[in-house]
Write an enzyme that holds these catalytic residues in place. Structure first.
Site, PDB file in Angstrom:
ATOM      1  N   PRO A   9       0.791  -1.253   0.016  1.00  0.00           N
ATOM      2  CG  PRO A   9      -0.337  -1.143   2.205  1.00  0.00           C
ATOM      3  CD  PRO A   9       0.415  -2.154   1.064  1.00  0.00           C
ATOM      4  CG  ASN A  10      -0.143   4.305   1.203  1.00  0.00           C
ATOM      5  OD1 ASN A  10      -1.196   4.943   0.754  1.00  0.00           O
ATOM      6  ND2 ASN A  10      -0.397   3.757   2.467  1.00  0.00           N
ATOM      7  NE  ARG A  17       3.761   6.656   1.763  1.00  0.00           N
ATOM      8  CZ  ARG A  17       4.162   5.446   2.265  1.00  0.00           C
ATOM      9  NH1 ARG A  17       4.524   4.482   1.530  1.00  0.00           N
ATOM     10  NH2 ARG A  17       4.098   5.043   3.244  1.00  0.00           N
ATOM     11  CE1 TYR A  22       8.834   5.188   3.249  1.00  0.00           C
ATOM     12  CE2 TYR A  22       7.507   6.764   3.011  1.00  0.00           C
ATOM     13  CZ  TYR A  22       7.763   5.658   3.814  1.00  0.00           C
ATOM     14  OH  TYR A  22       7.160   5.360   4.947  1.00  0.00           O
ATOM     15  CG  ASN A  74       8.272  -1.824   0.635  1.00  0.00           C
ATOM     16  OD1 ASN A  74       7.781  -2.119   1.477  1.00  0.00           O
ATOM     17  ND2 ASN A  74       8.827  -0.901   0.139  1.00  0.00           N
ATOM     18  CB  ALA A  77       1.310   0.143   6.134  1.00  0.00           C
ATOM     19  CG  HIS A  80       5.322  -2.194  10.453  1.00  0.00           C
ATOM     20  ND1 HIS A  80       6.518  -2.336  10.436  1.00  0.00           N
ATOM     21  CD2 HIS A  80       5.025  -1.175   9.310  1.00  0.00           C
ATOM     22  CE1 HIS A  80       7.338  -1.733   9.465  1.00  0.00           C
ATOM     23  NE2 HIS A  80       6.446  -0.831   8.998  1.00  0.00           N
ATOM     24  CG  ASP A  87       0.282 -17.151   8.709  1.00  0.00           C
ATOM     25  OD1 ASP A  87       1.315 -17.092   9.345  1.00  0.00           O
ATOM     26  OD2 ASP A  87      -0.858 -17.051   9.231  1.00  0.00           O
ATOM     27  CD  GLU A  98       9.682  -7.594   5.312  1.00  0.00           C
ATOM     28  OE1 GLU A  98       9.316  -8.532   5.601  1.00  0.00           O
ATOM     29  OE2 GLU A  98      10.047  -6.682   6.391  1.00  0.00           O
ATOM     30  CG  HIS A 100      11.115  -2.095   4.389  1.00  0.00           C
ATOM     31  ND1 HIS A 100       9.932  -2.249   4.548  1.00  0.00           N
ATOM     32  CD2 HIS A 100      11.479  -3.234   5.225  1.00  0.00           C
ATOM     33  CE1 HIS A 100       9.422  -3.275   5.088  1.00  0.00           C
ATOM     34  NE2 HIS A 100      10.246  -4.118   5.410  1.00  0.00           N
ATOM     35  CG  LEU A 101      11.497   2.343  -0.956  1.00  0.00           C
ATOM     36  CD1 LEU A 101      10.127   2.991  -0.972  1.00  0.00           C
ATOM     37  CD2 LEU A 101      12.383   2.791  -2.021  1.00  0.00           C
ATOM     38  CB  SER A 102      12.648   4.212   5.115  1.00  0.00           C
ATOM     39  OG  SER A 102      11.662   3.518   5.687  1.00  0.00           O
ATOM     40  NE  ARG A 107      10.353   6.003   8.660  1.00  0.00           N
ATOM     41  CZ  ARG A 107       9.277   5.903   7.725  1.00  0.00           C
ATOM     42  NH1 ARG A 107       9.276   4.818   6.884  1.00  0.00           N
ATOM     43  NH2 ARG A 107       8.296   6.503   7.721  1.00  0.00           N
ATOM     44  NE  ARG A 111       6.936   4.407  10.143  1.00  0.00           N
ATOM     45  CZ  ARG A 111       5.893   4.600   9.094  1.00  0.00           C
ATOM     46  NH1 ARG A 111       5.734   3.393   8.175  1.00  0.00           N
ATOM     47  NH2 ARG A 111       5.013   5.491   9.140  1.00  0.00           N
TER      48      ARG A 111
HETATM   49  C1  DQA Z   1       8.183   0.913   4.155  1.00  0.00           C
HETATM   50  C2  DQA Z   1       8.451   1.231   5.282  1.00  0.00           C
HETATM   51  C3  DQA Z   1       6.896   1.259   6.230  1.00  0.00           C
HETATM   52  O1  DQA Z   1       6.907   1.278   7.397  1.00  0.00           O
HETATM   53  C4  DQA Z   1       5.794   2.151   5.458  1.00  0.00           C
HETATM   54  O2  DQA Z   1       4.728   1.875   5.933  1.00  0.00           O
HETATM   55  C5  DQA Z   1       5.839   1.966   3.957  1.00  0.00           C
HETATM   56  C6  DQA Z   1       7.187   1.889   3.126  1.00  0.00           C
HETATM   57  C7  DQA Z   1       9.511   1.412   3.371  1.00  0.00           C
HETATM   58  O3  DQA Z   1       9.686   1.036   2.121  1.00  0.00           O
HETATM   59  O4  DQA Z   1      10.456   1.787   3.680  1.00  0.00           O
HETATM   60  O5  DQA Z   1       4.778   2.223   3.516  1.00  0.00           O
HETATM   61  O6  DQA Z   1       8.053  -0.331   3.642  1.00  0.00           O
END
Ligand code: DQA
Length: 146
Positions: A9-10, A17, A22, A74, A77, A80, A87, A98, A100-102, A107, A111
């Protein structure tokens, strides 16, 4: 080698964003760069999927069974919160990394926990768009040595 890249998501809003967290690159551009990078590694076919919906992501992970050699995800959200995604990764029997950009560990407290990471071969976080490339490198080498 067939690899499925899933974004949660997002992440379709990248570029707009919170660029200070990011980066400024859109998801399309990140995917394009990953395609270019994959060619430097070997014979890799990449498929991309993005969804804002937990169940759709679970369906997509399940669909990888016997179809893909590896998954890069990725979960955004859902990292978490989602037992269902964790599963699905554990159940599909496809090596998964897995991304993550950040750096989720530097953080907010909420997270710092990833429910999905224990189901994965490895995790790369904190290198913005390069996290995906590092994940692909690690996954490619792991699959090659299988
Ligand atoms: C994220 C980190 C998550 O905590 C956040 O909700 C995201 C992006 C990252 O790529 O850093 O949407 O997965």
């Amino acid at each position: 080698m067939k690899i499925l890249v899933i974004n949660g998501p997002n992440l379709n809003m990248l570029g707009v964003r919170e660029p200070e967290i990011y980066g400024e690159m859109t998801l399309d551009k990140i995917n394009e760069e990953l395609c270019e990078f994959s060619k430097t590694l070997g014979d890799i076919e990449l498929d991309f999927y993005q969804s804002n919906h937990e169940g759709d992501i679970v369906d997509k992970i399940q669909s990888a069974h016997k179809l893909y050699d590896g998954i890069i995800i990725n979960p955004a959200a859902y990292t978490h919160t989602s037992v269902a995604i964790a599963d699905a990764i554990r159940g599909v029997e496809v090596k998964t990394v897995e991304v993550h950009l950040s750096n989720i560990n530097s953080r907010e407290e909420y997270r710092k926990q990833s429910l999905s990471a224990p189901s994965c071969l490895g995790i790369v976080a904190g290198f913005k768009q390069d996290s995906y490339k590092m994940a692909l490198l690690g996954l490619y080498n792991a699959l090659k040595n299988d």
